[in-house]
Design a protein around this motif. Structure first.
Motif, PDB file in Angstrom:
ATOM      1  N   ARG A  82      15.563  -6.777 -12.745  1.00 14.60           N
ATOM      2  CA  ARG A  82      15.114  -5.396 -12.866  1.00 14.60           C
ATOM      3  C   ARG A  82      13.752  -5.245 -12.189  1.00 14.60           C
ATOM      4  N   VAL A  83      13.530  -4.098 -11.569  1.00 16.69           N
ATOM      5  CA  VAL A  83      12.203  -3.803 -11.023  1.00 16.69           C
ATOM      6  C   VAL A  83      11.324  -3.349 -12.176  1.00 16.69           C
ATOM      7  N   ILE A  84      10.289  -4.130 -12.485  1.00 13.18           N
ATOM      8  CA  ILE A  84       9.439  -3.803 -13.625  1.00 13.18           C
ATOM      9  C   ILE A  84       8.049  -3.351 -13.202  1.00 13.18           C
ATOM     10  N   ALA A  85       7.721  -3.469 -11.928  1.00 19.07           N
ATOM     11  CA  ALA A  85       6.411  -3.039 -11.455  1.00 19.07           C
ATOM     12  C   ALA A  85       6.433  -2.884  -9.947  1.00 19.07           C
ATOM     13  N   ALA A  86       5.428  -2.191  -9.447  1.00 19.79           N
ATOM     14  CA  ALA A  86       5.222  -2.069  -8.001  1.00 19.79           C
ATOM     15  C   ALA A  86       3.896  -2.715  -7.652  1.00 19.79           C
ATOM     16  N   LEU A  87       3.906  -3.542  -6.625  1.00 22.84           N
ATOM     17  CA  LEU A  87       2.669  -4.104  -6.089  1.00 22.84           C
ATOM     18  C   LEU A  87       2.236  -3.196  -4.947  1.00 22.84           C
ATOM     19  N   THR A  88       1.089  -2.576  -5.110  1.00 23.32           N
ATOM     20  CA  THR A  88       0.658  -1.526  -4.183  1.00 23.32           C
ATOM     21  C   THR A  88      -0.653  -1.893  -3.512  1.00 23.32           C
ATOM     22  N   VAL A  89      -0.690  -1.727  -2.210  1.00 24.90           N
ATOM     23  CA  VAL A  89      -1.914  -1.904  -1.424  1.00 24.90           C
ATOM     24  C   VAL A  89      -2.297  -0.544  -0.867  1.00 24.90           C
ATOM     25  N   SER A  90      -3.578  -0.182  -0.968  1.00 22.67           N
ATOM     26  CA  SER A  90      -3.996   1.119  -0.452  1.00 22.67           C
ATOM     27  C   SER A  90      -5.391   1.045   0.146  1.00 22.67           C
ATOM     28  N   GLY A  91      -5.633   1.925   1.103  1.00 20.39           N
ATOM     29  CA  GLY A  91      -6.930   1.966   1.766  1.00 20.39           C
ATOM     30  C   GLY A  91      -6.973   3.098   2.778  1.00 20.39           C
ATOM     31  N   GLU A 117      -1.083  -3.920  14.519  1.00 23.58           N
ATOM     32  CA  GLU A 117      -0.859  -5.280  14.038  1.00 23.58           C
ATOM     33  C   GLU A 117      -1.380  -5.461  12.615  1.00 23.58           C
ATOM     34  N   ASN A 118      -2.453  -4.766  12.278  1.00 21.82           N
ATOM     35  CA  ASN A 118      -2.991  -4.894  10.928  1.00 21.82           C
ATOM     36  C   ASN A 118      -2.018  -4.340   9.890  1.00 21.82           C
ATOM     37  N   LEU A 119      -1.343  -3.239  10.215  1.00 22.09           N
ATOM     38  CA  LEU A 119      -0.337  -2.681   9.320  1.00 22.09           C
ATOM     39  C   LEU A 119       0.796  -3.678   9.112  1.00 22.09           C
ATOM     40  N   THR A 120       1.258  -4.279  10.196  1.00 26.47           N
ATOM     41  CA  THR A 120       2.325  -5.275  10.083  1.00 26.47           C
ATOM     42  C   THR A 120       1.894  -6.433   9.211  1.00 26.47           C
ATOM     43  N   ARG A 121       0.669  -6.903   9.395  1.00 32.50           N
ATOM     44  CA  ARG A 121       0.151  -8.021   8.608  1.00 32.50           C
ATOM     45  C   ARG A 121       0.056  -7.651   7.129  1.00 32.50           C
ATOM     46  N   ILE A 122      -0.425  -6.449   6.841  1.00 31.42           N
ATOM     47  CA  ILE A 122      -0.537  -6.000   5.447  1.00 31.42           C
ATOM     48  C   ILE A 122       0.838  -5.960   4.790  1.00 31.42           C
ATOM     49  N   LYS A 123       1.825  -5.425   5.495  1.00 36.02           N
ATOM     50  CA  LYS A 123       3.175  -5.337   4.939  1.00 36.02           C
ATOM     51  C   LYS A 123       3.744  -6.721   4.654  1.00 36.02           C
ATOM     52  N   VAL A 124       3.597  -7.633   5.591  1.00 33.81           N
ATOM     53  CA  VAL A 124       4.140  -8.982   5.422  1.00 33.81           C
ATOM     54  C   VAL A 124       3.480  -9.680   4.228  1.00 33.81           C
ATOM     55  N   LYS A 125       2.151  -9.606   4.159  1.00 33.40           N
ATOM     56  CA  LYS A 125       1.422 -10.280   3.085  1.00 33.40           C
ATOM     57  C   LYS A 125       1.739  -9.678   1.712  1.00 33.40           C
ATOM     58  N   GLU A 132      -1.032  11.133   0.088  1.00 32.25           N
ATOM     59  CA  GLU A 132      -0.354  11.803  -1.022  1.00 32.25           C
ATOM     60  C   GLU A 132      -1.224  11.874  -2.275  1.00 32.25           C
ATOM     61  N   GLN A 133      -1.982  10.827  -2.541  1.00 32.13           N
ATOM     62  CA  GLN A 133      -2.861  10.847  -3.717  1.00 32.13           C
ATOM     63  C   GLN A 133      -4.314  11.101  -3.330  1.00 32.13           C
ATOM     64  N   ASP A 134      -4.732  10.558  -2.210  1.00 31.56           N
ATOM     65  CA  ASP A 134      -6.088  10.766  -1.705  1.00 31.56           C
ATOM     66  C   ASP A 134      -6.017  11.030  -0.207  1.00 31.56           C
ATOM     67  N   GLU A 135      -6.811  11.975   0.250  1.00 32.05           N
ATOM     68  CA  GLU A 135      -6.799  12.342   1.662  1.00 32.05           C
ATOM     69  C   GLU A 135      -7.234  11.168   2.535  1.00 32.05           C
ATOM     70  N   ASN A 136      -6.566  11.027   3.680  1.00 33.09           N
ATOM     71  CA  ASN A 136      -6.885   9.989   4.672  1.00 33.09           C
ATOM     72  C   ASN A 136      -6.669   8.563   4.162  1.00 33.09           C
ATOM     73  N   THR A 137      -5.781   8.414   3.208  1.00 37.25           N
ATOM     74  CA  THR A 137      -5.469   7.077   2.697  1.00 37.25           C
ATOM     75  C   THR A 137      -3.988   6.784   2.871  1.00 37.25           C
ATOM     76  N   THR A 138      -3.677   5.504   2.955  1.00 34.50           N
ATOM     77  CA  THR A 138      -2.294   5.041   3.080  1.00 34.50           C
ATOM     78  C   THR A 138      -1.996   4.056   1.962  1.00 34.50           C
ATOM     79  N   GLY A 139      -0.792   4.118   1.440  1.00 34.80           N
ATOM     80  CA  GLY A 139      -0.349   3.171   0.422  1.00 34.80           C
ATOM     81  C   GLY A 139       0.965   2.526   0.811  1.00 34.80           C
ATOM     82  N   ILE A 140       1.083   1.239   0.537  1.00 38.82           N
ATOM     83  CA  ILE A 140       2.319   0.493   0.782  1.00 38.82           C
ATOM     84  C   ILE A 140       2.660  -0.271  -0.488  1.00 38.82           C
TER      85      ILE A 140
END
Length: 253
Positions: free
Chosen positions: A205-214, A222-230, A187-195
């Protein structure tokens, strides 16, 4: 900057710890402007609750700084606090999963990236601190939008016009709230994923988002599952540090 706005803001600078209360004449004299001009600017500031008027008599009024400034100051303080507290956790998460980690907040109907820890991989994503993004593009911005009040969501979606499918997008926001995280691909950069996962404060209140991208090729199996859990665990730790005591979706207390 509009001159009237500049003059009005300069009036606020006349107040300090030795002059927390000033008369109209004192304000006009110190600002070197006619009393009618000072009164007009003060009236505008008063209507927005930036100053408070104490009327002693028909011909004598005093002014103090209004509580709106305290409210805005608290917002700034909250943003600085979440950045300071989140950073060491972001560093640990980035080392653990080897992906870039960002901290994103809502800023005047946009999303602003206020902190970042780079990945140690050779290929890195370009995201600078201070970058602004529409709230309907990317996992972090969309997560923040999902937790905004419905009226604010409507205002932002109205401005998006035909850049989104309104029905599908509202359903996606509903899913984000239900599942407690946001996911985006390209959505922001081609061939990238953000969680992204929400960070809550002591008022729940939700005051921020913690975002991982690559690169999307790393966000699979399994790596996706691990990233989400962490990432979810890290967002929960930051929330707890900020005083949140409620239940967090997917986290066992």
């Amino acid at each position: 900057m509009n001159q009237s706005v500049k003059k009005a803001l300069n009036l606020l600078n006349l107040f300090d710890e030795k002059n927390y209360e000033l008369t109209l004449k004192e304000i006009a004299d110190r600002a070197n402007m006619p009393k009618p001009t000072a009164y007009r600017l003060l009236s505008a500031l008063e209507s927005m609750k930036y100053v408070y008027k104490l009327k002693d008599s028909e011909h004598d009024s005093r002014y103090r700084l209004g509580l709106k400034l305290l409210e805005l100051g608290q917002l700034v303080s909250d943003q600085l606090e979440v950045r300071r507290i989140a950073f060491p956790y972001m560093e640990m998460l980035a080392r653990d999963i080897q992906e870039a980690v960002h901290l994103v907040i809502v800023n005047h109907q946009e999303a602003t990236y206020i902190e970042k820890v780079e990945s140690h991989k050779a290929i890195r994503l370009y995201t600078r601190i201070g970058k602004n993004s529409p709230l309907y593009i990317g996992s972090g911005p969309k997560l923040l939008l999902a937790y905004l009040p419905e009226q604010e969501q409507e205002t932002i979606l109205n401005e998006a016009d035909n850049r989104i499918n309104r029905g599908n997008f509202k359903e996606e926001l509903r899913r984000i709230r239900l599942e407690g995280y946001s996911y985006s691909i390209g959505e922001q950069d081609e061939n990238t994923t953000g969680i992204s996962y929400p960070i809550f404060d002591y008022r729940s209140r939700v005051i921020a988002a913690l975002t991982v991208s690559g690169l999307s090729t790393y966000f699979e199996g399994e790596n996706l599952t691990r990233i989400k859990v962490k990432t979810e665990e890290t967002a929960a730790k930051i929330s707890r540090k900020l005083g949140f005591r409620g239940h967090i979706q997917g986290v066992v207390d």
